[in-house]
Design a protein around this motif. Structure first.
Motif, PDB file in Angstrom:
ATOM      1  N   THR A 110      14.191  -9.119 -40.105  1.00 47.13           N
ATOM      2  CA  THR A 110      13.740  -8.312 -38.981  1.00 47.13           C
ATOM      3  C   THR A 110      14.776  -7.313 -38.460  1.00 47.13           C
ATOM      4  O   THR A 110      14.423  -6.149 -38.233  1.00 47.13           O
ATOM      5  CB  THR A 110      13.216  -9.206 -37.845  1.00 47.13           C
ATOM      6  OG1 THR A 110      12.146 -10.000 -38.372  1.00 47.13           O
ATOM      7  CG2 THR A 110      12.705  -8.394 -36.675  1.00 47.13           C
ATOM      8  N   PRO A 111      16.038  -7.704 -38.276  1.00 52.08           N
ATOM      9  CA  PRO A 111      16.994  -6.690 -37.785  1.00 52.08           C
ATOM     10  C   PRO A 111      17.092  -5.488 -38.732  1.00 52.08           C
ATOM     11  O   PRO A 111      17.183  -4.346 -38.271  1.00 52.08           O
ATOM     12  CB  PRO A 111      18.319  -7.451 -37.713  1.00 52.08           C
ATOM     13  CG  PRO A 111      17.927  -8.893 -37.565  1.00 52.08           C
ATOM     14  CD  PRO A 111      16.665  -9.033 -38.370  1.00 52.08           C
ATOM     15  N   MET A 112      17.060  -5.727 -40.037  1.00 53.11           N
ATOM     16  CA  MET A 112      17.115  -4.632 -41.002  1.00 53.11           C
ATOM     17  C   MET A 112      15.815  -3.845 -40.995  1.00 53.11           C
ATOM     18  O   MET A 112      15.822  -2.608 -41.027  1.00 53.11           O
ATOM     19  CB  MET A 112      17.393  -5.166 -42.407  1.00 53.11           C
ATOM     20  CG  MET A 112      17.522  -4.064 -43.459  1.00 53.11           C
ATOM     21  SD  MET A 112      17.757  -4.713 -45.123  1.00 53.11           S
ATOM     22  CE  MET A 112      19.372  -5.452 -44.966  1.00 53.11           C
ATOM     23  N   ASP A 113      14.697  -4.540 -40.962  1.00 50.25           N
ATOM     24  CA  ASP A 113      13.402  -3.859 -40.944  1.00 50.25           C
ATOM     25  C   ASP A 113      13.282  -2.937 -39.730  1.00 50.25           C
ATOM     26  O   ASP A 113      12.758  -1.827 -39.835  1.00 50.25           O
ATOM     27  CB  ASP A 113      12.255  -4.871 -40.957  1.00 50.25           C
ATOM     28  CG  ASP A 113      12.155  -5.630 -42.268  1.00 50.25           C
ATOM     29  OD1 ASP A 113      12.647  -5.130 -43.304  1.00 50.25           O
ATOM     30  OD2 ASP A 113      11.578  -6.738 -42.258  1.00 50.25           O
ATOM     31  N   ASP A 114      13.792  -3.374 -38.595  1.00 48.87           N
ATOM     32  CA  ASP A 114      13.756  -2.541 -37.390  1.00 48.87           C
ATOM     33  C   ASP A 114      14.612  -1.286 -37.565  1.00 48.87           C
ATOM     34  O   ASP A 114      14.200  -0.183 -37.187  1.00 48.87           O
ATOM     35  CB  ASP A 114      14.235  -3.334 -36.169  1.00 48.87           C
ATOM     36  CG  ASP A 114      13.273  -4.441 -35.755  1.00 48.87           C
ATOM     37  OD1 ASP A 114      12.105  -4.453 -36.225  1.00 48.87           O
ATOM     38  OD2 ASP A 114      13.698  -5.310 -34.967  1.00 48.87           O
ATOM     39  N   LEU A 115      15.798  -1.450 -38.148  1.00 50.63           N
ATOM     40  CA  LEU A 115      16.656  -0.290 -38.412  1.00 50.63           C
ATOM     41  C   LEU A 115      15.961   0.695 -39.352  1.00 50.63           C
ATOM     42  O   LEU A 115      16.002   1.907 -39.144  1.00 50.63           O
ATOM     43  CB  LEU A 115      17.979  -0.729 -39.048  1.00 50.63           C
ATOM     44  CG  LEU A 115      18.951  -1.487 -38.158  1.00 50.63           C
ATOM     45  CD1 LEU A 115      20.123  -2.004 -38.992  1.00 50.63           C
ATOM     46  CD2 LEU A 115      19.441  -0.610 -37.023  1.00 50.63           C
ATOM     47  N   HIS A 116      15.320   0.169 -40.384  1.00 45.28           N
ATOM     48  CA  HIS A 116      14.633   1.024 -41.347  1.00 45.28           C
ATOM     49  C   HIS A 116      13.485   1.790 -40.703  1.00 45.28           C
ATOM     50  O   HIS A 116      13.289   2.978 -40.973  1.00 45.28           O
ATOM     51  CB  HIS A 116      14.115   0.200 -42.524  1.00 45.28           C
ATOM     52  CG  HIS A 116      15.196  -0.282 -43.422  1.00 45.28           C
ATOM     53  ND1 HIS A 116      14.952  -1.152 -44.455  1.00 45.28           N
ATOM     54  CD2 HIS A 116      16.531  -0.030 -43.454  1.00 45.28           C
ATOM     55  CE1 HIS A 116      16.083  -1.401 -45.086  1.00 45.28           C
ATOM     56  NE2 HIS A 116      17.064  -0.739 -44.495  1.00 45.28           N
ATOM     57  N   GLU A 117      12.730   1.122 -39.859  1.00 47.93           N
ATOM     58  CA  GLU A 117      11.601   1.781 -39.205  1.00 47.93           C
ATOM     59  C   GLU A 117      12.076   2.960 -38.350  1.00 47.93           C
ATOM     60  O   GLU A 117      11.492   4.047 -38.398  1.00 47.93           O
ATOM     61  CB  GLU A 117      10.829   0.778 -38.353  1.00 47.93           C
ATOM     62  CG  GLU A 117       9.564   1.360 -37.771  1.00 47.93           C
ATOM     63  CD  GLU A 117       8.700   0.322 -37.081  1.00 47.93           C
ATOM     64  OE1 GLU A 117       7.950   0.727 -36.178  1.00 47.93           O
ATOM     65  OE2 GLU A 117       8.770  -0.869 -37.428  1.00 47.93           O
ATOM     66  N   GLU A 118      13.148   2.746 -37.597  1.00 46.75           N
ATOM     67  CA  GLU A 118      13.696   3.828 -36.767  1.00 46.75           C
ATOM     68  C   GLU A 118      14.209   4.972 -37.640  1.00 46.75           C
ATOM     69  O   GLU A 118      13.966   6.149 -37.352  1.00 46.75           O
ATOM     70  CB  GLU A 118      14.838   3.294 -35.901  1.00 46.75           C
ATOM     71  CG  GLU A 118      14.406   2.298 -34.852  1.00 46.75           C
ATOM     72  CD  GLU A 118      15.589   1.577 -34.208  1.00 46.75           C
ATOM     73  OE1 GLU A 118      16.750   2.011 -34.400  1.00 46.75           O
ATOM     74  OE2 GLU A 118      15.347   0.581 -33.529  1.00 46.75           O
ATOM     75  N   PHE A 119      14.932   4.647 -38.694  1.00 48.26           N
ATOM     76  CA  PHE A 119      15.485   5.642 -39.600  1.00 48.26           C
ATOM     77  C   PHE A 119      14.368   6.475 -40.235  1.00 48.26           C
ATOM     78  O   PHE A 119      14.419   7.708 -40.247  1.00 48.26           O
ATOM     79  CB  PHE A 119      16.322   4.935 -40.680  1.00 48.26           C
ATOM     80  CG  PHE A 119      16.866   5.833 -41.752  1.00 48.26           C
ATOM     81  CD1 PHE A 119      17.955   6.646 -41.512  1.00 48.26           C
ATOM     82  CD2 PHE A 119      16.291   5.841 -43.015  1.00 48.26           C
ATOM     83  CE1 PHE A 119      18.471   7.461 -42.512  1.00 48.26           C
ATOM     84  CE2 PHE A 119      16.797   6.647 -44.016  1.00 48.26           C
ATOM     85  CZ  PHE A 119      17.890   7.465 -43.772  1.00 48.26           C
ATOM     86  N   LEU A 120      13.345   5.805 -40.734  1.00 47.58           N
ATOM     87  CA  LEU A 120      12.250   6.503 -41.403  1.00 47.58           C
ATOM     88  C   LEU A 120      11.472   7.399 -40.444  1.00 47.58           C
ATOM     89  O   LEU A 120      11.043   8.494 -40.815  1.00 47.58           O
ATOM     90  CB  LEU A 120      11.316   5.500 -42.079  1.00 47.58           C
ATOM     91  CG  LEU A 120      11.966   4.665 -43.186  1.00 47.58           C
ATOM     92  CD1 LEU A 120      10.987   3.625 -43.713  1.00 47.58           C
ATOM     93  CD2 LEU A 120      12.496   5.537 -44.297  1.00 47.58           C
ATOM     94  N   ALA A 121      11.324   6.955 -39.211  1.00 45.11           N
ATOM     95  CA  ALA A 121      10.644   7.786 -38.212  1.00 45.11           C
ATOM     96  C   ALA A 121      11.441   9.066 -37.959  1.00 45.11           C
ATOM     97  O   ALA A 121      10.863  10.152 -37.821  1.00 45.11           O
ATOM     98  CB  ALA A 121      10.446   7.008 -36.913  1.00 45.11           C
ATOM     99  N   LEU A 122      12.755   8.960 -37.934  1.00 42.24           N
ATOM    100  CA  LEU A 122      13.591  10.143 -37.705  1.00 42.24           C
ATOM    101  C   LEU A 122      13.610  11.064 -38.924  1.00 42.24           C
ATOM    102  O   LEU A 122      13.642  12.292 -38.779  1.00 42.24           O
ATOM    103  CB  LEU A 122      15.004   9.726 -37.315  1.00 42.24           C
ATOM    104  CG  LEU A 122      15.107   9.186 -35.885  1.00 42.24           C
ATOM    105  CD1 LEU A 122      16.433   8.486 -35.662  1.00 42.24           C
ATOM    106  CD2 LEU A 122      14.901  10.312 -34.880  1.00 42.24           C
ATOM    107  N   VAL A 123      13.575  10.505 -40.121  1.00 40.56           N
ATOM    108  CA  VAL A 123      13.478  11.340 -41.327  1.00 40.56           C
ATOM    109  C   VAL A 123      12.171  12.120 -41.290  1.00 40.56           C
ATOM    110  O   VAL A 123      12.135  13.324 -41.560  1.00 40.56           O
ATOM    111  CB  VAL A 123      13.577  10.493 -42.615  1.00 40.56           C
ATOM    112  CG1 VAL A 123      13.223  11.316 -43.849  1.00 40.56           C
ATOM    113  CG2 VAL A 123      14.968   9.888 -42.756  1.00 40.56           C
ATOM    114  N   GLN A 124      11.099  11.452 -40.935  1.00 40.00           N
ATOM    115  CA  GLN A 124       9.802  12.116 -40.836  1.00 40.00           C
ATOM    116  C   GLN A 124       9.834  13.202 -39.757  1.00 40.00           C
ATOM    117  O   GLN A 124       9.324  14.307 -39.966  1.00 40.00           O
ATOM    118  CB  GLN A 124       8.706  11.099 -40.532  1.00 40.00           C
ATOM    119  CG  GLN A 124       7.326  11.708 -40.514  1.00 40.00           C
ATOM    120  CD  GLN A 124       6.233  10.669 -40.385  1.00 40.00           C
ATOM    121  OE1 GLN A 124       6.488   9.475 -40.353  1.00 40.00           O
ATOM    122  NE2 GLN A 124       5.006  11.117 -40.306  1.00 40.00           N
TER     123      GLN A 124
END
Length: 155
Positions: A20-34
């Motif tokens: 979960t901590p990694m998944d949360d980081l990934h979700e934020e990162f991907l939203a910013l890339v988008q």
């Protein structure tokens, strides 16, 4: 991310990875890339700066997990994070000179880079972290499992 259908990563099955901590980081990162991919010229610099801050925190967190847990493959993983940060910082310098298209190319490059990074490097780290912290491997439930079930039945 607000809508999986609007995400450039919608078809990537490696997200989430089950830590979960990694998944949360990934979700934020991907939203910013988008957001960077879709940013109008007047917002590119601020959006890129937000992505750079997020990527630094994201990569620092993963790097720290690897160091603290003595993750065996930490060297290449940390090196890849550093290379991506150098790319982001280089594009930030170009955007300061008005090269907004460089930021959009960066967003596209991250769209192409991230799934492989997640599938190979991050999934191994997620597995390692779950095993060390929780005593087992990650379990990820996915909403769209029909193709897998169909493929397994047809064998």
């Amino acid at each position: 991310m607000s809508s999986p259908e609007s995400s450039p990563f919608a078809s990537h099955s490696g997200i989430p990875l089950g830590y979960t901590p990694m998944d949360d980081l990934h979700e934020e990162f991907l939203a910013l890339v988008q957001a960077l991919a879709q940013a109008p010229d007047h917002a590119v610099a601020d959006t890129l700066d937000a992505l750079a801050l997020n990527a630094r925190a994201h990569f620092d967190a993963e790097d720290q997990w690897m160091i603290e847990s003595d993750f065996p493959a930490q060297g290449c993983h940390i090196d890849e994070h550093a290379a991506v940060m150098r790319s982001i910082e280089g594009v930030q310098r170009r955007v300061l000179h008005g090269e907004h298209e460089a930021a959009r190319r960066l967003a596209q490059a991250l769209v192409e880079w991230f799934p492989g990074h997640a599938d190979y490097l991050d999934s191994a780290l997620a597995h390692w972290m779950c095993k060390r912290r929780l005593g087992g491997t990650p379990v990820v439930l996915r909403r769209h499992i029909e193709p897998f079930v169909t493929a397994a039945v047809s064998r």
